[in-house]
Design an enzyme around this catalytic site. Structure first.
Site, PDB file in Angstrom:
ATOM      1  N   SER A 115      62.694  -6.957  75.597  1.00 50.30           N
ATOM      2  CA  SER A 115      62.906  -7.615  76.738  1.00 50.30           C
ATOM      3  C   SER A 115      62.139  -7.525  77.830  1.00 50.30           C
ATOM      4  O   SER A 115      61.035  -7.592  78.104  1.00 50.30           O
ATOM      5  CB  SER A 115      64.291  -7.525  76.920  1.00 50.30           C
ATOM      6  OG  SER A 115      64.976  -8.479  77.967  1.00 50.30           O
ATOM      7  N   HIS A 151      64.240 -13.491  73.809  1.00 51.26           N
ATOM      8  CA  HIS A 151      65.521 -14.136  73.641  1.00 51.26           C
ATOM      9  C   HIS A 151      65.404 -15.515  73.379  1.00 51.26           C
ATOM     10  O   HIS A 151      66.003 -16.454  73.837  1.00 51.26           O
ATOM     11  CB  HIS A 151      66.463 -13.580  74.972  1.00 51.26           C
ATOM     12  CG  HIS A 151      66.270 -12.391  75.404  1.00 51.26           C
ATOM     13  ND1 HIS A 151      66.852 -11.384  74.199  1.00 51.26           N
ATOM     14  CD2 HIS A 151      66.029 -11.595  76.430  1.00 51.26           C
ATOM     15  CE1 HIS A 151      66.569 -10.218  75.115  1.00 51.26           C
ATOM     16  NE2 HIS A 151      66.162 -10.357  76.118  1.00 51.26           N
TER      17      HIS A 151
END
Length: 228
Positions: A115, A151
């Site tokens: 991330s 994501h």
């Protein structure tokens, strides 16, 4: 990252193998999560009983070691956790970690992250660092060319925002990964895409001179058992 019983997370296990060492030295950073001690303890717990020498660098409320550069440049693998990429890069720069991490990269130390810990190595990406509404982040370390979107399929707003930001030039062409997928670079060249689950995919997202965005699926190697 998936964590099979009794084993390190799949992507981290793969990164450790890339070091080529039987007892690699791993330093974990959770600056993006505000150095939450629970995450740090979890990382130590995950490697308990494994031939990995784990350490961590915390910067809140002050560095936990006398010489962060000495710690980081003595590692085989540096792993950066998720959270706020904007806050993380601001704190890193105050402490000179932007320069230190570039030295680590140039020295051949394996750099990895998830991330925010993935976005940071690129020029920019998509982030919720500034609030619930996703926005562009354009102040990455720039070790890797282009932009990165994590994501990609799990958060509905990521794909359309990334397409829009690439189309209007806010972000450069780049790589987008579903949860569980990761991009492996050697130096600054994309070598392969890997995944810790069979359904995770990765894409190259580019814009044409006419501002049309193209999303191209990339071949992804599953790191687990093909029977899974």
């Amino acid at each position: 990252m998936l964590v099979p019983d009794g084993r390190p997370p799949v992507h981290l296990d793969n990164a450790l193998k890339l070091t080529g060492r039987r007892d690699p030295r791993l330093c974990v950073l959770n600056t993006a999560g505000g150095d939450d001690p629970r995450w740090t303890v979890l990382m130590y717990d995950r490697f308990a009983g494994h031939p990995v020498q784990v350490s961590h660098l915390a910067l809140f409320p002050m560095p936990n070691v006398r010489d962060p550069e000495d710690l980081l440049l003595s590692q085989d693998l540096i792993f950066v956790g998720g959270g706020s990429v904007a806050n993380m890069l601001a704190v890193w720069r105050v402490h000179g970690l932007d320069v230190i991490l570039r030295k680590a990269w140039q020295a051949g130390i394996v750099l990895a992250g998830s991330s925010a810990g993935g976005i940071c190595w690129f020029e920019g990406g998509t982030t919720d660092s500034f609030g619930r509404e996703l926005r562009a982040f354009t102040d990455g370390l720039g070790m890797l060319p282009g932009s990165y979107c994590p994501h990609y399929s799990s958060e509905p707003g990521r794909r359309p925002l990334y397409h829009r930001l690439v189309a209007d030039g806010t972000l450069s062409d780049g790589i987008a990964c579903d949860d569980g997928a990761a991009a492996h670079y050697i130096d600054d060249t994309l070598t392969e895409l890997i995944a810790d689950r069979p359904t995770a995919a990765a894409y190259r997202v580019t814009v044409s001179p006419a501002s049309d965005v193209t999303e191209t699926p990339l071949a992804t190697r599953f790191l687990g058992d093909p029977a899974e």
